[in-house]
Design an enzyme around this catalytic site. Structure first.
Site, short mmCIF file in Angstrom:
data_model
loop_
_atom_site.label_atom_id
_atom_site.label_comp_id
_atom_site.label_asym_id
_atom_site.label_seq_id
_atom_site.Cartn_x
_atom_site.Cartn_y
_atom_site.Cartn_z
CG ASP A 152 1.69 1.52 7.26
OD1 ASP A 152 2.30 0.68 7.98
OD2 ASP A 152 1.60 1.41 6.03
CB THR A 198 -5.61 3.96 -2.07
OG1 THR A 198 -6.58 4.92 -1.69
CG2 THR A 198 -5.76 3.66 -3.55
CE1 TYR A 210 3.15 5.43 6.77
CE2 TYR A 210 1.78 6.87 5.42
CZ TYR A 210 2.71 5.85 5.54
OH TYR A 210 3.22 5.29 4.42
CD GLU A 218 4.01 7.42 1.88
OE1 GLU A 218 3.07 6.87 2.49
OE2 GLU A 218 4.95 6.78 1.41
CB CYS A 239 3.48 -10.05 7.72
SG CYS A 239 2.72 -10.52 9.27
S1 SF4 Z 1 5.84 -15.80 10.59
FE1 SF4 Z 1 3.94 -15.25 9.56
S2 SF4 Z 1 2.84 -13.98 11.02
FE2 SF4 Z 1 4.97 -14.04 11.69
S3 SF4 Z 1 5.92 -12.25 10.74
FE3 SF4 Z 1 6.24 -13.97 9.37
S4 SF4 Z 1 4.55 -13.86 7.92
FE4 SF4 Z 1 3.99 -12.59 9.69
#
Ligand code: SF4
Length: 347
Positions: free
Chosen positions: A133, A39, A115, A33, A187
């Site tokens: 985080d 990093t 965290y 961690e 995401c």
């Molecule tokens: S739809 Fe796109 S912006 Fe929304 S959680 Fe999924 S990957 Fe992230």
């Protein structure tokens, strides 16, 4: 939507195999961690492996000379992480080797904040405490459409509360791993993979076209420019001067050439008339030349360092000067490393 179930289903299929995920050893989890803060996994992985190999127990880390620990850390940046890590290892050894096993106790270790304490408590001890985080801020702000800035106290509170509410209390370890992995692999900050995302239908940012603007972060750090003129002494026997930074500065404990902190570029005469230069060279005759006319730029979060290196050949030997081989053994920061590699063609 059953957030945690969907998240864990995604994780089971998409997770990367990483060595710290196969252990419940709190020391190894803590190492990983700390190494992974600021990093990327690809960069941090070899460091994790060499720390585990060189210091397989918390006692061995506590007993190691600080220079050795910093040398092993070299290249990772944010060196206070390494010195805090070792200081906390000493705290644990002094406490009869009792590794703190709750979120609250973990917070008492040097350098361990919300965290890291939450990560160790949940991964190693399965305590139901949510990690927050950068990945978690991004995922939650997008899915729930939250525009509260993440770097103000109200935002920190709001996201922690939401993360805690969503946490799977029966399996906090997997849930926490999953949400961070989801932020890192699906995401992402730029070009998130929305096409294959299981949350697409419910994601506010996706449905309202607000992905690029979430999460919100207030820009408040003014970057300060610093101009360092490094004095690379070359004695007749090819020795050089190396100073160790004190513990109150950035790059604490690392070695570097003596330098002049100026407000910009320097003329040769401004360099040689400077107090620091006179102190370093003493009464010896010398010949100086600038190694790089254009500064080497290194950016830190609050500072931009412009580095110039001056080669100063002196006619006399200088007390305290060391050989290049000795210098190579010492931990150095990235500017020094770049210069030394280039100038002495070190591997
Ligand atoms: S739809 Fe796109 S912006 Fe929304 S959680 Fe999924 S990957 Fe992230």
């Amino acid at each position: 939507m059953d957030f945690s179930r969907q998240l864990i289903d995604w994780y089971v299929v998409n997770k990367r195999e990483l060595p710290w995920r196969d252990t419940q050893n709190p020391y190894f989890i803590w190492l990983s961690e700390v190494i992974l803060q600021q990093t990327r996994v690809k960069q941090g992985l070899p460091y994790y492996k060499s720390f585990v190999k060189n210091y397989p127990t918390v006692q061995e880390l506590a007993a190691a000379p600080q220079d050795d620990v910093l040398k092993l850390w070299q290249g990772l940046g944010y060196y206070s992480r390494a010195t805090n890590l070792q200081a906390a290892a000493v705290q644990i050894v002094d406490n009869d080797l009792k590794f703190p096993n709750t979120y609250k106790e973990l917070l008492t270790l040097k350098g361990v904040g919300d965290y890291t304490a939450a990560a160790i408590a949940s991964f190693a001890f399965n305590e139901a405490v949510a990690v927050v985080d950068g990945n978690v801020y991004r995922v939650l702000s997008r899915i729930y459409g939250i525009a509260t800035p993440i770097n103000v106290p109200a935002g920190v509170r709001e996201f922690k509360e939401l993360a805690s509410k969503l946490l799977n209390k029966k399996d906090p370890a997997t849930h926490n791993q999953a949400i961070m992995e989801f932020g890192a692999m699906q995401c992402m900050p730029k070009n998130p993979d929305c096409d294959t995302c299981p949350f697409q239908k419910d994601c506010v940012a996706f449905n309202e076209g607000r992905i690029a603007e979430l999460p919100v972060k207030i820009k408040k750090t003014k970057v300060k420019s610093l101009f360092h003129h490094y004095i690379v002494i070359q004695t007749p026997s090819k020795k050089l001067l190396f100073n160790q930074r004190d513990n109150s500065s950035i790059w604490a404990g690392l070695f570097e050439f003596p330098y002049i902190d100026a407000s910009g570029g320097l003329l040769p005469v401004e360099l040689t008339e400077h107090e620091v230069f006179k102190d370093v060279v003493g009464g010896s005759r010398f010949r100086e030349s600038v190694y790089n006319q254009e500064p080497i730029i290194h950016k830190l979060s609050h500072r931009k360092i412009h580095a110039y290196f001056w080669i100063v050949e002196v006619e006399d030997e200088i007390n305290g000067a060391i050989t290049i081989e000795e210098a190579q053994e010492r931990p150095v920061h990235v500017l020094m490393e770049r210069f030394m590699k280039d100038f002495w063609q070190l591997k």
